[in-house]
Design a protein around this motif. Sequence first.
Motif, short mmCIF file in Angstrom:
data_model
loop_
_atom_site.label_atom_id
_atom_site.label_comp_id
_atom_site.label_asym_id
_atom_site.label_seq_id
_atom_site.Cartn_x
_atom_site.Cartn_y
_atom_site.Cartn_z
N MET A 1 -6.32 -34.07 -23.42
CA MET A 1 -6.09 -32.87 -24.22
C MET A 1 -6.71 -31.65 -23.55
N LYS A 2 -6.06 -30.51 -23.71
CA LYS A 2 -6.58 -29.28 -23.15
C LYS A 2 -7.76 -28.78 -23.99
N LYS A 3 -8.70 -28.13 -23.30
CA LYS A 3 -9.89 -27.62 -23.97
C LYS A 3 -9.69 -26.16 -24.38
N ALA A 4 -10.18 -25.84 -25.57
CA ALA A 4 -10.04 -24.48 -26.09
C ALA A 4 -11.35 -24.02 -26.71
N ILE A 5 -11.50 -22.70 -26.77
CA ILE A 5 -12.57 -22.11 -27.58
C ILE A 5 -11.91 -21.16 -28.57
N ILE A 6 -12.59 -20.91 -29.66
CA ILE A 6 -12.13 -19.96 -30.66
C ILE A 6 -13.02 -18.72 -30.58
N GLN B 1 -10.39 -16.82 -40.12
CA GLN B 1 -9.92 -16.81 -38.74
C GLN B 1 -10.17 -18.17 -38.08
N VAL B 2 -11.38 -18.69 -38.27
CA VAL B 2 -11.74 -19.98 -37.66
C VAL B 2 -10.84 -21.09 -38.20
N GLU B 3 -10.62 -21.10 -39.51
CA GLU B 3 -9.80 -22.15 -40.12
C GLU B 3 -8.36 -22.09 -39.60
N ASP B 4 -7.80 -20.88 -39.53
CA ASP B 4 -6.41 -20.73 -39.05
C ASP B 4 -6.28 -21.19 -37.60
N LEU B 5 -7.26 -20.82 -36.79
CA LEU B 5 -7.20 -21.16 -35.36
C LEU B 5 -7.47 -22.65 -35.13
N ALA C 1 -5.00 -25.28 -33.32
CA ALA C 1 -5.45 -26.20 -32.27
C ALA C 1 -5.07 -27.64 -32.60
N ASP C 2 -5.23 -28.04 -33.86
CA ASP C 2 -4.88 -29.40 -34.26
C ASP C 2 -3.38 -29.67 -34.06
N VAL C 3 -2.57 -28.71 -34.47
CA VAL C 3 -1.11 -28.87 -34.37
C VAL C 3 -0.66 -28.96 -32.91
N ASN C 4 -1.38 -28.25 -32.04
CA ASN C 4 -0.97 -28.17 -30.63
C ASN C 4 -1.83 -29.05 -29.71
N ALA C 5 -2.53 -30.01 -30.30
CA ALA C 5 -3.30 -30.99 -29.52
C ALA C 5 -4.31 -30.34 -28.58
N LEU C 6 -5.04 -29.35 -29.10
CA LEU C 6 -6.09 -28.69 -28.33
C LEU C 6 -7.45 -29.13 -28.88
N THR C 7 -8.39 -29.37 -27.99
CA THR C 7 -9.74 -29.72 -28.40
C THR C 7 -10.63 -28.48 -28.40
#
Length: 214
Positions: free
Chosen positions: A1-6, A25-29, A33-39
Motif C-alpha cells: 500500500m502507498k504511504k500517505a500523510i494528512i 478534515q481528518v475524518e474525511d481524509l 485514504a481507506d477507500v483508496n487503499a492508502l496507509t
Amino acid sequence: MKKAIIFTRCSSSGSLESRQDTTRQVEDLNHYADVNALTVVKVFQEHISGGKTNKERPLLQEAFSFSLENDIDVILISELSRLGRRCDEILESIKWLKDHHINCYFLKEQLSIFSPSGKENPYLTIMCAVLGTAAELERETIYYRLKSGRDKYVRDGGRLGKPKGSGIKTKDQMATEYKSILKNLRTGQSVRNTAKITGFSPSTVQKVKREFAL
C-alpha cells in the motif's frame, strides 16, 4: 500500500470551533485514504492564519520534510486553501512537491499533482492559479468584514478579549474537541500511537486519557 500523510489547517489556534473543523478534515481524509487503499502514517494539524507565508508555517515545512525523509507517496489535504491563500505561495509549494515527486491530493477540488500512472497533471497549475486567486479574494473579504464588525463593536462600547474563565473546557467540550483521540484510545491504541495518528501531542492525549479514565 502507498504511504500517505494528512495535512489540515484551521485559522484559529485555540477555539473549540477550529478543533471541530480540523477533526472533520481528518475524518474525511481518513475515509478517502481507506477507500483508496492508502496507509496514513501521520496527521499534521496546523492552527494558524491562512495569510501566513510558507516560511511562517513551521508545521507545513515539517510535513514536507517528513514526506521527503519517509518516502511518503501522497499528502492528503481537504482543499486547496488549506495549503495557502496566496496564489504565489500555493504555486511555490506545488513546485517543491513536483520537484521531489511527492503527490498531493486536494479532496474538495478532486485535484492531484500526479495521476495514478505517475503522469503530471497538465491542468493543475492553471487550476491552482485560478483557485488560489479566488482564495486571496476570499481572505481579503473576510478581513474586511471582521475589521468592520470589530470596529462597530468597539464604537458601541464593547470590549475586546476573552471573558474571564473562557479557557476552561467542560467534559462535553473535551469529548467533542478530542473525538479522534477518544476513538483511538477506546480501540486500545497506546498514547504514543494515538498521538501519531491524530496529530495531537502525547501530553494532550495523556490528559484526555486521564480525564476520561481510559
